[in-house]
Design a protein around this motif. Structure first.
Motif, short mmCIF file in Angstrom:
data_model
loop_
_atom_site.label_atom_id
_atom_site.label_comp_id
_atom_site.label_asym_id
_atom_site.label_seq_id
_atom_site.Cartn_x
_atom_site.Cartn_y
_atom_site.Cartn_z
N SER A 108 0.82 -1.20 0.00
CA SER A 108 0.00 0.00 0.00
C SER A 108 0.86 1.25 0.00
CB SER A 108 -0.90 0.00 1.24
OG SER A 108 -1.70 1.15 1.29
N ASP A 109 0.33 2.30 -0.61
CA ASP A 109 0.96 3.61 -0.57
C ASP A 109 0.40 4.47 0.57
OD1 ASP A 109 2.54 3.05 -2.80
OD2 ASP A 109 0.99 3.75 -4.20
N LEU A 110 -0.55 3.92 1.33
CA LEU A 110 -1.14 4.66 2.43
C LEU A 110 -0.15 4.80 3.59
CD1 LEU A 110 -4.70 3.05 2.44
CD2 LEU A 110 -4.05 5.29 1.56
N ALA A 111 -0.36 5.82 4.40
CA ALA A 111 0.49 6.05 5.56
C ALA A 111 -0.35 5.98 6.83
CB ALA A 111 1.15 7.43 5.46
N VAL A 112 0.32 5.74 7.94
CA VAL A 112 -0.36 5.70 9.24
C VAL A 112 -1.14 7.01 9.43
CG1 VAL A 112 -0.01 5.68 11.74
CG2 VAL A 112 1.30 4.13 10.28
N GLY A 113 -2.40 6.86 9.83
CA GLY A 113 -3.27 8.01 10.05
C GLY A 113 -4.16 8.35 8.88
N ASP A 114 -3.86 7.83 7.68
CA ASP A 114 -4.71 8.11 6.52
C ASP A 114 -6.11 7.56 6.74
OD1 ASP A 114 -2.63 9.33 5.18
OD2 ASP A 114 -2.30 7.70 3.74
N ALA A 115 -7.11 8.36 6.40
CA ALA A 115 -8.50 7.91 6.49
C ALA A 115 -8.82 7.02 5.29
CB ALA A 115 -9.44 9.10 6.53
N VAL A 116 -9.59 5.97 5.53
CA VAL A 116 -10.07 5.10 4.45
C VAL A 116 -11.57 4.94 4.59
CG1 VAL A 116 -7.91 3.86 4.08
CG2 VAL A 116 -9.51 3.01 5.77
N ALA A 117 -12.24 4.90 3.47
CA ALA A 117 -13.70 4.73 3.46
C ALA A 117 -14.05 3.28 3.18
CB ALA A 117 -14.32 5.63 2.39
N ARG A 118 -15.21 2.87 3.64
CA ARG A 118 -15.70 1.52 3.38
C ARG A 118 -15.71 1.27 1.87
NH1 ARG A 118 -21.82 -0.30 4.12
NH2 ARG A 118 -21.93 1.22 2.46
N GLY A 119 -15.07 0.20 1.44
CA GLY A 119 -15.03 -0.18 0.03
C GLY A 119 -13.94 0.50 -0.78
N ALA A 120 -13.20 1.43 -0.17
CA ALA A 120 -12.13 2.13 -0.89
C ALA A 120 -10.89 1.25 -1.00
CB ALA A 120 -11.78 3.44 -0.18
N PRO A 121 -10.17 1.31 -2.12
CA PRO A 121 -8.94 0.53 -2.25
C PRO A 121 -7.91 0.96 -1.21
CG PRO A 121 -9.63 1.39 -4.39
CD PRO A 121 -10.50 2.04 -3.34
#
Length: 157
Positions: A100-113
């Protein structure tokens, strides 16, 4: 004729079996598009006992968040890429092997990659391990997904 204590036990057992699963009302979705459970959840007999603390799902490349939350961890654990999402209310999801390219603290939505399936870990190729903890204890992810996925009949022979 059934004794009074046995009848009471039977009624209690029926009520417990018929009790709705409150976690299923949270609206979680599967982290993969086409669901095929390759290995089911197997509860351990005790905290350190053998078992399978999650579901292994046959998967395509894209892995999605089963519910709204925030990334709690994204990186490698024991040489395999892992994404952990804190959904609040004591619920935490672990997805692996997921890059993943996400970082700690990033918000994610239900169903989002949240990332893409890679190789590694204890799962077979093209298989996602989907684990869920409630207040630090592993639970069967099916409890949050309203049971089993819809059956798809495949052609025979």
């Amino acid at each position: 004729m059934m004794s009074a204590s046995l009848r009471s036990f039977a009624v209690l057992a029926a009520l417990l079996l018929a009790a709705p699963e409150p976690l299923a009302d949270l609206g979680w979705v599967w982290p993969v598009e086409h669901v095929q459970v390759v290995r089911p959840y197997e509860a351990p007999a005790h905290a350190y006992g053998p078992g399978h603390r999650g579901l292994d799902l046959s998967s395509g490349e894209v892995v999605r968040s089963p519910a709204d939350g925030h990334v709690a961890f994204a990186g490698e654990v024991a040489g395999r890429p892992v994404v952990t999402i804190d959904h609040g209310g004591g619920l935490v999801t672990t997805l692996e092997p997921v890059a993943s390219d996400l970082a700690v603290g990033d918000a994610v939505a239900r169903g989002a990659p949240v990332g893409r399936l890679t190789a590694g870990g204890h799962t077979a190729p093209r298989t996602l391990h989907f684990g869920v903890r409630l207040d630090g204890e592993y639970v069967n992810p099916l409890r949050l997904l309203s049971g089993v996925p819809r059956a798809v009949l495949l052609p025979c022979c």
